[in-house]
Design an enzyme around this catalytic site. Structure first.
Site, PDB file in Angstrom:
ATOM      1  N   HIS B  62      35.912  50.143  45.515  1.00 57.42           N
ATOM      2  CA  HIS B  62      36.854  49.042  45.318  1.00 57.42           C
ATOM      3  C   HIS B  62      37.340  48.471  46.653  1.00 57.42           C
ATOM      4  O   HIS B  62      37.451  47.261  46.819  1.00 57.42           O
ATOM      5  CB  HIS B  62      38.045  49.525  44.492  1.00 57.42           C
ATOM      6  CG  HIS B  62      38.892  48.398  43.981  1.00 57.42           C
ATOM      7  ND1 HIS B  62      38.788  47.914  42.710  1.00 57.42           N
ATOM      8  CD2 HIS B  62      39.827  47.653  44.601  1.00 57.42           C
ATOM      9  CE1 HIS B  62      39.632  46.916  42.551  1.00 57.42           C
ATOM     10  NE2 HIS B  62      40.285  46.733  43.688  1.00 57.42           N
ATOM     11  N   GLU B 106      39.728  38.645  39.673  1.00 55.94           N
ATOM     12  CA  GLU B 106      39.640  40.094  39.834  1.00 55.94           C
ATOM     13  C   GLU B 106      39.486  40.767  38.481  1.00 55.94           C
ATOM     14  O   GLU B 106      40.000  40.287  37.472  1.00 55.94           O
ATOM     15  CB  GLU B 106      40.888  40.603  40.552  1.00 55.94           C
ATOM     16  CG  GLU B 106      40.699  42.000  41.117  1.00 55.94           C
ATOM     17  CD  GLU B 106      41.696  42.299  42.222  1.00 55.94           C
ATOM     18  OE1 GLU B 106      41.360  42.082  43.396  1.00 55.94           O
ATOM     19  OE2 GLU B 106      42.801  42.734  41.904  1.00 55.94           O
ATOM     20  N   HIS B 108      39.826  43.930  35.717  1.00 55.42           N
ATOM     21  CA  HIS B 108      40.604  45.102  35.309  1.00 55.42           C
ATOM     22  C   HIS B 108      39.925  45.703  34.088  1.00 55.42           C
ATOM     23  O   HIS B 108      40.521  45.869  33.029  1.00 55.42           O
ATOM     24  CB  HIS B 108      42.060  44.704  35.027  1.00 55.42           C
ATOM     25  CG  HIS B 108      43.027  45.491  35.839  1.00 55.42           C
ATOM     26  ND1 HIS B 108      44.285  45.803  35.424  1.00 55.42           N
ATOM     27  CD2 HIS B 108      42.900  46.059  37.061  1.00 55.42           C
ATOM     28  CE1 HIS B 108      44.895  46.527  36.358  1.00 55.42           C
ATOM     29  NE2 HIS B 108      44.073  46.681  37.346  1.00 55.42           N
ATOM     30  N   ASP B 130      48.130  38.412  44.308  1.00 58.14           N
ATOM     31  CA  ASP B 130      47.174  38.064  45.360  1.00 58.14           C
ATOM     32  C   ASP B 130      47.358  36.617  45.809  1.00 58.14           C
ATOM     33  O   ASP B 130      47.187  36.289  46.975  1.00 58.14           O
ATOM     34  CB  ASP B 130      45.727  38.245  44.863  1.00 58.14           C
ATOM     35  CG  ASP B 130      45.292  39.702  44.947  1.00 58.14           C
ATOM     36  OD1 ASP B 130      45.836  40.436  45.793  1.00 58.14           O
ATOM     37  OD2 ASP B 130      44.405  40.106  44.170  1.00 58.14           O
ATOM     38  N   GLN B 253      48.121  51.490  35.142  1.00 63.30           N
ATOM     39  CA  GLN B 253      49.419  51.037  35.605  1.00 63.30           C
ATOM     40  C   GLN B 253      50.140  50.296  34.490  1.00 63.30           C
ATOM     41  O   GLN B 253      49.521  49.755  33.592  1.00 63.30           O
ATOM     42  CB  GLN B 253      49.265  50.080  36.799  1.00 63.30           C
ATOM     43  CG  GLN B 253      48.360  50.567  37.887  1.00 63.30           C
ATOM     44  CD  GLN B 253      46.914  50.162  37.646  1.00 63.30           C
ATOM     45  OE1 GLN B 253      46.449  50.105  36.521  1.00 63.30           O
ATOM     46  NE2 GLN B 253      46.215  49.890  38.729  1.00 63.30           N
ATOM     47  N   GLU B 325      49.827  53.325  42.251  1.00 62.36           N
ATOM     48  CA  GLU B 325      49.511  51.906  42.047  1.00 62.36           C
ATOM     49  C   GLU B 325      50.570  51.241  41.173  1.00 62.36           C
ATOM     50  O   GLU B 325      50.267  50.385  40.341  1.00 62.36           O
ATOM     51  CB  GLU B 325      48.103  51.744  41.471  1.00 62.36           C
ATOM     52  CG  GLU B 325      47.033  52.102  42.476  1.00 62.36           C
ATOM     53  CD  GLU B 325      45.623  51.682  42.057  1.00 62.36           C
ATOM     54  OE1 GLU B 325      45.474  51.049  41.001  1.00 62.36           O
ATOM     55  OE2 GLU B 325      44.685  52.011  42.798  1.00 62.36           O
ATOM     56  N   SER B 326      51.805  51.643  41.373  1.00 56.98           N
ATOM     57  CA  SER B 326      52.892  50.963  40.656  1.00 56.98           C
ATOM     58  C   SER B 326      52.816  49.479  40.968  1.00 56.98           C
ATOM     59  O   SER B 326      52.442  49.084  42.070  1.00 56.98           O
ATOM     60  CB  SER B 326      54.247  51.504  41.114  1.00 56.98           C
ATOM     61  OG  SER B 326      54.428  52.808  40.629  1.00 56.98           O
TER      62      SER B 326
END
Lengths: 230, 765
Positions: B62, B106, B108, B130, B253, B325-326
């Site tokens: 990643h 992106e 997920h 982002d 998350q 990764e909060s």
């Protein structure tokens, strides 16, 4: 014409409403932060849509406890005009400024689409008095909890007092789902007893341009501004 | 229960700081033996667990793109209008009037399969961060979704959850979701794709970057608190020392769009001052990747005191804080002396604001926790020494050309059209789109299939004589083409995207791509990656639409079975006068004209087509060939005609071929059309494969335009030597007639088109 738009954490239609009011009045409305309870006298206060406080607890429930609410109540008791749109309508209900409740849409799904509204035979109010009874307005909705619910007695009272301002309508076609949320009596917007407060689920500020959404929202807001100016 | 760390009698963080890692730890964290040896050599010591965790995150596919980097480098990324290409939080292009469009897509995928609502919601939240990290206000969201077969038991649950999640985040934060694509194929049964794209708007001279500046400057943490959510591999690391029983938290998350909205407003408010020197979103690998990337891009170092990081849960270790990764967090470098001013803004929005360290000139990342040095690493090896693999590959290309005469069928043209619109891949996605707020912000002109590309007006560009500029956005990919020929498939995704942008009346400008593939250790999957990148590169450079940002998602497979290769192209274009943008719907008395021609003028390309799948129950053969010259010609002539205000609608021909596209253009106003046929097909019957291939073939480089001024249009087309075919003039009959061969009721087909998805989802009113 002095207008103000209330902003809570999570409001997200404040800019759109400011754009619409500026387009109509030529003046930029003041922004009222939810912690303020000291602002100049205004002709119109708008509580815009959004997800105030993330809609946590219940839509509008937390915003209805913000300091600004008491100032809005004072403004109303002085005969001031208030428009609550979508989450703004939910806040006015949670603040007990308007009666009834707004519950989950019948299908339990968020819905964003154009609706046809029919102007009802209602008490004198600055929002619709320039319109004919039965006139149709095309204005979009976007909400998850817009299903207006009230006990029978209240519905009867609202009707008798002419406080049902707007209903979802199938107009001339046979669209089965003309009511986007399953609200009682197809109610889309209601008025306060004095007609100076309107809460409505559809977003007039999203129908101010012929390129998108049409201009019926502009008509409604312009009418409101003109009636207030007199 | 008493945490076991207490029983160890020493401080957990002291233990973590001192305990050297072993090879097994590295293997558990997904590193190879070679990578572990390389790390030890480059840093000249054996890393402790926190240090190793930081390396494993930075060396992950990643963050490091280790399998794809070699090939990503070959993509065209430059052009005069590119302000920032790949490597920052998002790509930035110049759209004139001192404005810049900032955008990225992106994936997920894995989280959305495990927990569809939170997985897709955080996908949207992440991509929005982002974009606003770069100083841009997000103005539109798009998504590209791929689900398993419609009849697969999980599909309904996944569609419902993902759609709710995307809407849940976008609707709440108040950014309109204006379009995208949703497709179904059994290859995604165990591995769905959720790709989210965001587009933002910034002033050209007010773009914010992530490179740290100025040793001694304060490093600020803002946003939500850090919890234990999303720690990859937290369980295995914990097992080594303390709370093995304590936490087996899902690695998905949890998003909070309300906090996201506050963070968006607070960051943009602060960026309006001169306080922010650099800023980076804490996305994948959280505080690790943000601190490492900021410091290394500035060729500096960073000292952080992890005791100062706002945390949500007690006794978090240095490892957990660095790898959490909060969501809804940012790291910033502020101009010294502006801390107070900045803090006031974050206080107003009820967000955490903490000075957690400072920029140094040591070139090292030094972390302390509980007074112990938790990490002391040189930054260079973390970033520059990440491995780059040249994995073996084989590009498999299906060269079999299917001839129409090979497909015998007892289906009429009407039967086939019904089947096409009963196919959830073609059918209207209205049921999905209505769950997204597409009109918030008041600038949406065309959303969700109204036009081939979604069009959003640019706020503040209104002029006396015009409503102002608009941005056009589309996402496209035809995975079955990529599977059959990765090079052609890659080219086709770019070409279709460009055609869609042009069909909306806008000029195609640049690309963000989301490369979703299976396991790159398999030769044929690596071949799909290499081949499609080759195709994307060739088409993107030919059409002058460089790639300015993107994301790679590999290992999308279940039980050894890969997904269809899905390199999604997100393309952005611009239109100067937004009132000139085009919808797909033709109006009454318009003449419809096909620009471009099928490969042999009178029949159609059926290999890999929806039509072929209906007849053969599978996709086979070579996909339609791509001719870049033709693609460019069609796009340019369409834009030229539209500039002269000669067009009323346009629609590109893609899945389902010509007749499918014509139907889609007639739906909105219930129009009819007596369609002209090529002379050779006039005497065919409705079962004739030649006629059917003309109706449903998927030849590329074709766009149908609608005009009120056929003479002028014909003249211009002839002058420019463009192939075209006049289909006929729309009428109010609501029937599409193919001479005496077939009569198609547009209302009946539209009804099927609109019922397919609700009926699949069990929502038939």
């Amino acid at each position: 014409m002095r207008s103000g738009v209330v902003i809570f954490p999570g409001s997200n239609c404040d800019r759109d409403m400011i754009v619409a009011l500026r387009q109509i009045t030529g003046k930029t409305p003041i922004k009222i932060w939810h912690k303020e309870n000291d602002f100049p006298n205004l002709d119109l206060i708008v509580v815009p849509g959004g997800f105030t406080f993330g809609d946590y607890l219940r839509c509008g429930a937390l915003a209805a406890r913000s300091p600004v609410i008491s100032s809005i109540k004072n403004h109303i008791s002085r005969g001031g005009t208030v428009l609550g749109v979508c989450n703004g309508f939910q806040i006015l209900i949670e603040a007990k400024i308007l009666p009834g409740s707004l519950i989950r849409n019948k299908k339990l799904l968020f819905t964003c689409r154009e609706t046809t509204l029919e102007v009802q035979n209602c008490i004198k109010n600055p929002f619709l008095s320039g319109f004919k009874i039965g006139e149709y307005l095309k204005i979009p909705v976007a909400h998850n909890e817009g299903n207006y619910f009230a006990p029978k007695e209240l519905l009867k009272q609202l009707k008798e007092e002419g406080r049902i301002a707007l209903k979802y309508s199938k107009q001339n076609n046979s669209e089965k789902n003309y009511n986007p949320n399953g609200s009682s009596d197809d109610i889309a917007g209601i008025l306060s007893t004095n007609g100076r407060v309107l809460g409505m689920m559809p977003h007039p500020e999203r129908a101010i341009n012929y390129l998108h959404g049409g201009t019926d929202g502009l008509k409604l807001l312009t009418n409101c501004v003109e009636q207030i100016i007199g | 229960m008493e945490p076991q760390s207490k029983l160890l009698k020493i401080n957990k963080n002291e233990y973590l700081a001192q305990q050297k890692s072993k090879l097994e730890d590295a293997l558990d964290m997904g590193l190879t033996k070679n990578e572990y040896d390389l790390i030890c050599k480059k840093i000249d010591k054996t890393p402790n667990i926190t240090e190793l965790g930081i390396f494993s995150a930075m060396f992950s596919e990643h963050c490091s793109y280790k399998s794809s980097k070699k090939w990503l480098k070959t993509l065209p990324t430059e052009a005069a209008h590119v302000i920032q290409g790949p490597g920052e939080n998002a790509g930035v292009i110049d759209i004139g009037e001192n404005l810049a469009a900032v955008f990225k897509i992106e994936s997920h995928n894995h989280p959305s399969f495990i927990e569809p609502y939170q997985g897709s919601a955080t996908g949207v939240g992440g991509i929005l961060r982002d974009v606003f990290t770069m100083g841009a206000r997000p103005i539109a969201l798009m998504n590209a979704l791929r689900f398993g077969a419609p009849n697969q038991p999980l599909t309904k649950h996944l569609v419902s959850g993902v759609v709710k999640g995307i809407g849940g985040y976008g609707n709440c934060i108040g950014i309109p979701t204006v379009g995208g694509e949703t497709n179904f194929d059994k290859s995604y049964d165990g591995n769905i794709l959720v790709n989210a794209m965001a587009v933002g708007l910034a002033k050209k001279d007010k773009i914010f970057y992530s490179a740290a500046t100025g040793a001694g400057n304060p490093v600020i943490y803002v946003g939500a608190k850090t919890g234990r959510d999303g720690i990859h591999g937290a369980t295995m690391a914990s097992a080594e020392f303390t709370e093995n029983s304590a936490e087996k938290r899902p690695t998905v998350q949890v998003g909070d769009p309300f906090t996201g909205k506050l963070l968006l407003e607070a960051c943009l408010e602060l960026m309006n001052t001169d306080a922010v020197l650099s800023i980076q979103d804490m996305g994948a690998a959280g505080l690790t990747s943000s601190s490492v990337e900021m410091a290394s891009k500035g060729s500096l170092g960073m000292n952080l005191n992890l005791d100062l990081v706002p945390i949500r849960e007690d006794e978090m270790s240095s490892y957990e804080i660095m790898l959490s990764e909060s969501q809804e967090r940012m790291l910033m470098i502020l101009k010294p002396g502006s801390e107070e001013k900045a803090k006031l803004i974050f206080d107003k929005w009820d967000l955490d604001f903490a000075i957690i360290g400072e920029v140094t000139n040591t070139g090292r990342l030094i972390l302390t926790k509980d007074g112990f040095e938790a990490c002391n690493l040189p930054l260079k090896p973390l970033v520059e020494d990440a491995p780059e693999y040249n994995k073996p590959y084989e590009i498999k290309i299906n060269t079999k050309v299917l001839k129409p005469s090979e497909l015998k069928t007892n289906l009429t043209i009407m039967d086939i059209l019904i089947k096409i619109f009963k196919n959830p891949n073609i059918a209207s996605k209205k049921w999905i789109w209505e769950q997204y707020d597409s009109s918030v912000m008041g600038d949406t002109i065309f959303a969700n299939g109204d036009s081939d590309a979604s069009i959003v007006k640019i706020h503040g560009t209104e002029k006396k004589e015009s409503y102002g500029k608009g941005i056009a956005i589309t996402t496209d990919c035809t995975p079955r083409y990529v599977k059959s020929n990765p090079i052609i498939g890659g080219m086709q995704a770019v070409c279709e995207a460009a055609r869609n942008i042009a069909s909306s009346g806008a000029k195609p400008l640049a690309i963000t791509n989301n490369l979703n593939f299976g396991n790159p250790d398999k030769k044929n999957v690596m071949g799909e990656i290499v081949g499609s990148l080759k195709g994307i590169s060739e088409a993107a450079s030919f059409l002058s639409t460089p790639i300015v940002s993107g994301n790679v998602s590999l290992y999308n497979e279940t039980n050894g079975k890969s997904i269809l290769p899905t390199p999604v192209i997100g393309m952005v274009g611009a239109i100067d006068e937004v009132e000139n943008s085009l919808e797909i719907s033709a109006k009454l008395d318009n003449v419809l004209i096909v620009l471009g021609q099928s490969h042999n003028f009178e029949t159609g390309w059926i290999g890999c087509s929806i039509y072929q799948e209906i007849i053969n129950k599978k996709y086979d053969g070579a996909p339609p060939p791509i001719n870049l010259e033709d693609e460019k010609k069609v796009i340019e002539i369409l834009l030229k005609l539209n500039e002269q205000k000669l067009l009323t609608a346009a629609h590109d021909i893609s899945d389902g071929g010509l007749l499918t596209a014509v139907c889609e253009m007639l739906f909105k106003y219930s129009l009819g059309l007596d369609i002209n046929l090529p002379n050779t097909l006039i005497n065919c019957n409705s079962y004739d494969p030649l006629l059917q291939s003309w109706c449903f073939g998927e030849d590329q480089a074709r766009i149908i335009i609608a005009t009120k001024d056929i003479n002028k249009v014909q003249l211009i087309l002839k002058e420019n030597d463009v192939d075209f075919f006049v289909l006929g003039q729309t009428d109010s009959s609501s029937n599409l007639n193919l001479k005496d061969i077939a009569t198609i009721s547009i209302n009946e087909i539209r009804n099927i088109n609109e019922k397919t998805i609700p009926s699949m989802m069990g929502d038939e009113h």
